[in-house]
Design a protein around this motif. Sequence first.
Motif, PDB file in Angstrom:
ATOM      1  N   ASN A  57     -16.300  66.439  82.602  1.00  0.00           N
ATOM      2  CA  ASN A  57     -17.531  66.752  83.317  1.00  0.00           C
ATOM      3  C   ASN A  57     -18.561  67.228  82.294  1.00  0.00           C
ATOM      4  OD1 ASN A  57     -19.605  68.067  84.856  1.00  0.00           O
ATOM      5  ND2 ASN A  57     -18.178  68.188  86.577  1.00  0.00           N
ATOM      6  N   ARG A  58     -19.685  66.551  82.258  1.00  0.00           N
ATOM      7  CA  ARG A  58     -20.673  66.861  81.218  1.00  0.00           C
ATOM      8  C   ARG A  58     -21.178  68.291  81.298  1.00  0.00           C
ATOM      9  NH1 ARG A  58     -26.360  65.426  79.779  1.00  0.00           N
ATOM     10  NH2 ARG A  58     -26.753  64.765  81.917  1.00  0.00           N
ATOM     11  N   ASN A  59     -21.101  68.908  82.458  1.00  0.00           N
ATOM     12  CA  ASN A  59     -21.636  70.260  82.642  1.00  0.00           C
ATOM     13  C   ASN A  59     -20.558  71.331  82.533  1.00  0.00           C
ATOM     14  OD1 ASN A  59     -24.338  69.347  83.180  1.00  0.00           O
ATOM     15  ND2 ASN A  59     -23.576  68.641  85.178  1.00  0.00           N
ATOM     16  N   GLU A  60     -19.334  70.907  82.155  1.00  0.00           N
ATOM     17  CA  GLU A  60     -18.251  71.872  82.025  1.00  0.00           C
ATOM     18  C   GLU A  60     -17.582  71.703  80.673  1.00  0.00           C
ATOM     19  OE1 GLU A  60     -15.582  71.296  85.264  1.00  0.00           O
ATOM     20  OE2 GLU A  60     -17.104  71.631  86.818  1.00  0.00           O
ATOM     21  N   LYS A  61     -16.976  72.748  80.168  1.00  0.00           N
ATOM     22  CA  LYS A  61     -16.278  72.673  78.902  1.00  0.00           C
ATOM     23  C   LYS A  61     -14.888  72.083  79.092  1.00  0.00           C
ATOM     24  CE  LYS A  61     -18.597  76.587  76.620  1.00  0.00           C
ATOM     25  NZ  LYS A  61     -18.407  77.879  75.937  1.00  0.00           N
ATOM     26  N   GLY A  62     -14.400  71.441  78.045  1.00  0.00           N
ATOM     27  CA  GLY A  62     -13.038  70.941  78.062  1.00  0.00           C
ATOM     28  C   GLY A  62     -12.892  69.623  78.797  1.00  0.00           C
ATOM     29  N   LYS A  63     -11.646  69.247  79.003  1.00  0.00           N
ATOM     30  CA  LYS A  63     -11.317  67.990  79.659  1.00  0.00           C
ATOM     31  C   LYS A  63     -10.075  68.197  80.508  1.00  0.00           C
ATOM     32  CE  LYS A  63      -8.647  66.260  75.664  1.00  0.00           C
ATOM     33  NZ  LYS A  63      -8.657  67.508  74.894  1.00  0.00           N
ATOM     34  N   VAL A  64      -9.902  67.349  81.524  1.00  0.00           N
ATOM     35  CA  VAL A  64      -8.755  67.423  82.416  1.00  0.00           C
ATOM     36  C   VAL A  64      -7.893  66.190  82.190  1.00  0.00           C
ATOM     37  CG1 VAL A  64      -7.979  67.477  84.813  1.00  0.00           C
ATOM     38  CG2 VAL A  64     -10.060  68.719  84.141  1.00  0.00           C
ATOM     39  N   ARG A  65      -6.650  66.404  81.864  1.00  0.00           N
ATOM     40  CA  ARG A  65      -5.752  65.275  81.618  1.00  0.00           C
ATOM     41  C   ARG A  65      -5.395  64.603  82.936  1.00  0.00           C
ATOM     42  NH1 ARG A  65      -0.960  65.307  77.269  1.00  0.00           N
ATOM     43  NH2 ARG A  65      -0.362  63.113  77.391  1.00  0.00           N
ATOM     44  N   LEU A  66      -5.517  63.269  82.960  1.00  0.00           N
ATOM     45  CA  LEU A  66      -5.241  62.516  84.188  1.00  0.00           C
ATOM     46  C   LEU A  66      -3.912  61.779  84.148  1.00  0.00           C
ATOM     47  CD1 LEU A  66      -8.795  60.946  84.682  1.00  0.00           C
ATOM     48  CD2 LEU A  66      -7.834  62.907  85.906  1.00  0.00           C
ATOM     49  N   THR A  67      -3.475  61.358  82.970  1.00  0.00           N
ATOM     50  CA  THR A  67      -2.246  60.566  82.867  1.00  0.00           C
ATOM     51  C   THR A  67      -1.344  61.111  81.776  1.00  0.00           C
ATOM     52  OG1 THR A  67      -3.235  59.006  81.296  1.00  0.00           O
ATOM     53  CG2 THR A  67      -3.415  58.462  83.642  1.00  0.00           C
ATOM     54  N   ASP A  68      -0.087  60.711  81.837  1.00  0.00           N
ATOM     55  CA  ASP A  68       0.903  61.027  80.810  1.00  0.00           C
ATOM     56  C   ASP A  68       1.841  59.826  80.721  1.00  0.00           C
ATOM     57  OD1 ASP A  68       2.218  62.404  78.890  1.00  0.00           O
ATOM     58  OD2 ASP A  68       2.918  64.040  80.159  1.00  0.00           O
ATOM     59  N   ILE A  69       1.262  58.676  80.404  1.00  0.00           N
ATOM     60  CA  ILE A  69       1.920  57.397  80.602  1.00  0.00           C
ATOM     61  C   ILE A  69       3.121  57.192  79.686  1.00  0.00           C
ATOM     62  CG2 ILE A  69       0.540  56.059  78.967  1.00  0.00           C
ATOM     63  CD1 ILE A  69       1.417  54.930  82.516  1.00  0.00           C
ATOM     64  N   ASN A  70       3.129  57.822  78.515  1.00  0.00           N
ATOM     65  CA  ASN A  70       4.227  57.630  77.563  1.00  0.00           C
ATOM     66  C   ASN A  70       5.123  58.858  77.454  1.00  0.00           C
ATOM     67  OD1 ASN A  70       3.817  54.893  76.301  1.00  0.00           O
ATOM     68  ND2 ASN A  70       1.786  55.772  75.918  1.00  0.00           N
ATOM     69  N   VAL A  71       5.151  59.671  78.483  1.00  0.00           N
ATOM     70  CA  VAL A  71       5.862  60.943  78.410  1.00  0.00           C
ATOM     71  C   VAL A  71       7.343  60.757  78.104  1.00  0.00           C
ATOM     72  CG1 VAL A  71       6.153  61.006  80.939  1.00  0.00           C
ATOM     73  CG2 VAL A  71       6.324  63.125  79.596  1.00  0.00           C
ATOM     74  N   ASP A  72       7.997  59.775  78.727  1.00  0.00           N
ATOM     75  CA  ASP A  72       9.435  59.591  78.499  1.00  0.00           C
ATOM     76  C   ASP A  72       9.715  59.172  77.063  1.00  0.00           C
ATOM     77  OD1 ASP A  72       9.986  60.256  81.117  1.00  0.00           O
ATOM     78  OD2 ASP A  72       9.926  58.178  81.812  1.00  0.00           O
ATOM     79  N   PHE A  73       8.893  58.275  76.547  1.00  0.00           N
ATOM     80  CA  PHE A  73       9.049  57.842  75.158  1.00  0.00           C
ATOM     81  C   PHE A  73       8.820  58.997  74.201  1.00  0.00           C
ATOM     82  CE2 PHE A  73       6.382  56.485  71.493  1.00  0.00           C
ATOM     83  CZ  PHE A  73       7.396  55.964  70.707  1.00  0.00           C
ATOM     84  N   LEU A  74       7.751  59.769  74.407  1.00  0.00           N
ATOM     85  CA  LEU A  74       7.401  60.836  73.484  1.00  0.00           C
ATOM     86  C   LEU A  74       8.411  61.978  73.510  1.00  0.00           C
ATOM     87  CD1 LEU A  74       3.537  60.920  74.063  1.00  0.00           C
ATOM     88  CD2 LEU A  74       4.755  60.008  72.078  1.00  0.00           C
ATOM     89  N   LYS A  75       9.055  62.200  74.651  1.00  0.00           N
ATOM     90  CA  LYS A  75      10.082  63.232  74.722  1.00  0.00           C
ATOM     91  C   LYS A  75      11.331  62.855  73.933  1.00  0.00           C
ATOM     92  CE  LYS A  75       8.968  65.446  79.148  1.00  0.00           C
ATOM     93  NZ  LYS A  75       9.401  65.649  80.556  1.00  0.00           N
ATOM     94  N   ASP A  76      11.479  61.550  73.672  1.00  0.00           N
ATOM     95  CA  ASP A  76      12.712  61.050  73.082  1.00  0.00           C
ATOM     96  C   ASP A  76      12.658  60.936  71.572  1.00  0.00           C
ATOM     97  OD1 ASP A  76      15.358  60.027  73.368  1.00  0.00           O
ATOM     98  OD2 ASP A  76      14.602  57.990  73.120  1.00  0.00           O
ATOM     99  N   VAL A  77      11.439  60.851  70.993  1.00  0.00           N
ATOM    100  CA  VAL A  77      11.337  60.550  69.561  1.00  0.00           C
ATOM    101  C   VAL A  77      10.756  61.731  68.784  1.00  0.00           C
ATOM    102  CG1 VAL A  77      11.132  58.067  69.920  1.00  0.00           C
ATOM    103  CG2 VAL A  77       9.063  59.468  69.852  1.00  0.00           C
ATOM    104  N   HIS A  78      11.133  61.770  67.522  1.00  0.00           N
ATOM    105  CA  HIS A  78      10.610  62.794  66.616  1.00  0.00           C
ATOM    106  C   HIS A  78       9.443  62.191  65.846  1.00  0.00           C
ATOM    107  CE1 HIS A  78      11.293  66.539  64.192  1.00  0.00           C
ATOM    108  NE2 HIS A  78      10.512  65.862  63.382  1.00  0.00           N
ATOM    109  N   LEU A  79       8.300  62.825  65.899  1.00  0.00           N
ATOM    110  CA  LEU A  79       7.112  62.338  65.221  1.00  0.00           C
ATOM    111  C   LEU A  79       6.737  63.246  64.061  1.00  0.00           C
ATOM    112  CD1 LEU A  79       4.818  61.344  68.240  1.00  0.00           C
ATOM    113  CD2 LEU A  79       6.404  59.904  66.957  1.00  0.00           C
ATOM    114  N   SER A  80       6.006  62.678  63.113  1.00  0.00           N
ATOM    115  CA  SER A  80       5.416  63.440  62.016  1.00  0.00           C
ATOM    116  C   SER A  80       3.919  63.526  62.261  1.00  0.00           C
ATOM    117  CB  SER A  80       5.692  62.754  60.675  1.00  0.00           C
ATOM    118  OG  SER A  80       5.023  63.421  59.621  1.00  0.00           O
ATOM    119  N   ILE A  81       3.373  64.728  62.204  1.00  0.00           N
ATOM    120  CA  ILE A  81       1.947  64.925  62.462  1.00  0.00           C
ATOM    121  C   ILE A  81       1.184  65.018  61.144  1.00  0.00           C
ATOM    122  CG2 ILE A  81       0.217  66.393  63.560  1.00  0.00           C
ATOM    123  CD1 ILE A  81       2.108  64.839  65.440  1.00  0.00           C
ATOM    124  N   PRO A  82       0.159  64.190  60.956  1.00  0.00           N
ATOM    125  CA  PRO A  82      -0.569  64.171  59.682  1.00  0.00           C
ATOM    126  C   PRO A  82      -1.262  65.502  59.378  1.00  0.00           C
ATOM    127  CG  PRO A  82      -1.095  62.237  61.021  1.00  0.00           C
ATOM    128  CD  PRO A  82      -0.345  63.184  61.904  1.00  0.00           C
TER     129      PRO A  82
END
Length: 684
Positions: A403-428
């Motif tokens: 919302n342009r008149n509000e701070k932040g953002k609201v997450r609407l989806t979590d489409i890869n949640v099962d995949f991301l819970k399963d793998v170990h990632l390296s964060i740059p």
Amino acid sequence: MYGITCTYRLFQHIAGLGDFFVSSNKRPISSNDLTNINVMNDPQISRDGEKYAFVRKEIGQDLEYYSHIFIHHYTDDIPIQWTFNKVRDHSPRWSQDGTELAFVSDRSGIDQIWVMSTAGGEPRQRTHLKNGASHPSWSPNGRYILFSTSLRTDESINATEADNAKENEKPKEPVVVNKLRYKSDDKGFRKARRTHLALLDLKTDEVEIITDGNFDHHAADWSPDSRQIVFSANRDEDEDVSNTLDLFIIDIETQDIIKLTDSSGVYSLATWSHDGKKIACIGHELDYKGATLNQVWVIDALSKERTCMTLQWDVQIGDAAIGDIRSGHPNPGPVWSSDQNHLFFMASDHGITGIYQMDRNGEISAVHEETNHVYGFSYHAPLDIFVAGISDPSNPGDFYKINRNEKGKVRLTDINVDFLKDVHLSIPEPVTTKADDGWEIHGWLMRPAMYEEGQRYPLILELHGGPHAMYANTFFHEFQVLAAQGYAVLFTNPRGSHGYGQTFVNACREDYGGKDYSDLMSAVDHVIDTYDFIDENRLGVTGGSYGGFMTNWMIGHSNRFKAAVTQRSISNWTSFYGVSDIGFFFTDWELGAHMFDDPEKLWHHSPLKYVKNINTPLLIMHGENDYRCPIEQGEQLFTALKHLEKPVTFLRFPEANHDLSRTGPPALRIERLNHMIKWFKEYL
């Protein structure tokens, strides 16, 4: 250590994944995980603003691409899938009254326009054209759907898919070539067809082509009164050699065409203001050829007066970020607010692509600017809200409501949640180094996914293509796979990259292999000196396109790398001039020389000239159907190295073009990664 810890916490917070990075039950990510990643793009907010449509793209168990349309009400926990089966559905567009949704589907065998009721029921095929249809756009009055199709000058718009089938049954004929632009990497041989704009009359079901001539027409938008359409094209007599792109307005009743711009630059993604008096667009005037920053322009539709609104802002307009999960997602261009006092657009700066707003005075501020990658958005003017697709290094991409008149953002989806819970990632971890001449070079370092304190690891330097592009804070599957194999991964934006201003992006032109090369070597030296876990005796390098050129160049000018993988590369600029779909102008634009004017300069910048100096074991990977950097570039390098009895292997990918790593056949994309891993394991 403080920097990497803060970065980990930041992305934990962004992704909302809790113990995402610390669970011992996670597995390393693999090449085959391409099939586990869902890619979402092209959000389109409905007319009532209560929901949005989008496209989910996936790789099926048969290793084929499929995509489907989803609808998501903001109040629902999960989106609802609307189209099914083994098809590729995309480009959803709402009708003006919100009762129907048009989209493009190949379910008939070729892309056509389909329409489905938002109340339910089966979709109906609305075009049956010989060469298909794409890019649907409803007229504001709901009478027409504007779309794109391709035709030869001797073909009728009324030819059907059946006619296409009959033509395919005919014996193969020679291709007559009388144009420089007779092929393109994404479309192959043009076969004398041109892209035209057409209208589907929803009352009569009649289809009418509204553009003519031996030209290509693109990126159209309706005027608010549904009487005119603005589009981009090069309709000049010298269009075969010219690289300009103009804006035109066509009257749909008379089909009279008015030229808005003067063939001085490249203009596209035009959008009408709500009162129909102004047109905003993105473009530039080729001041630095292909290295010129895009700007936002506003044009008076009546007087044609053109004003550059972002001239004082030294930032690239649009999405310059490079990744290997998504490609070709739509750019909405500059979008008008309800009161027409603001324009909204994407821009890329220091590894971030965000959403920005500009008022009538040219004052620019951020709508969304975080350490991530906005790869697309839809804006609902009456409600002043956005639905944005956002990726970061821990997430291939999800949708967020802003919302342009509000701070932040609201997450609407979590489409890869099962995949991301399963793998170990390296964060740059962000890194900044000083080049030889004091310029700051920005990049990132990824630790091996299972990093252990006290251990030493080999380093792989990744080089992006373009060169006028940008590594960014986005998800990169290839980098994660290499980190999972125990490599540290360094990726940087040397001079020539977008994201750091006009002087920076222009700085590699006529100097390929000069300061850009030293920038990269300075970055390697910096991380070796800064991080004691990097083994300086086990360095690898890889890159594609310009990154492939630079890989070839680096191993011809240094023996520090113990293994290299060059992808879709350039080895010989003198032959590139005549075989690439862009070679006849690109060598002049980037190297400042034509083959017939200064072949010595082209040869000086050709890695093939220095082939006797190459001692690094090299894997050459190239697509058979690459028309951007044709496979003969890899063939020449392989032949020379093999003749010199140097360690080299040539890997050729059938049915693959220049975009193999991003949109190529899934099985080949996986094989590409597996061969890269095997090569580095053998020599590092």
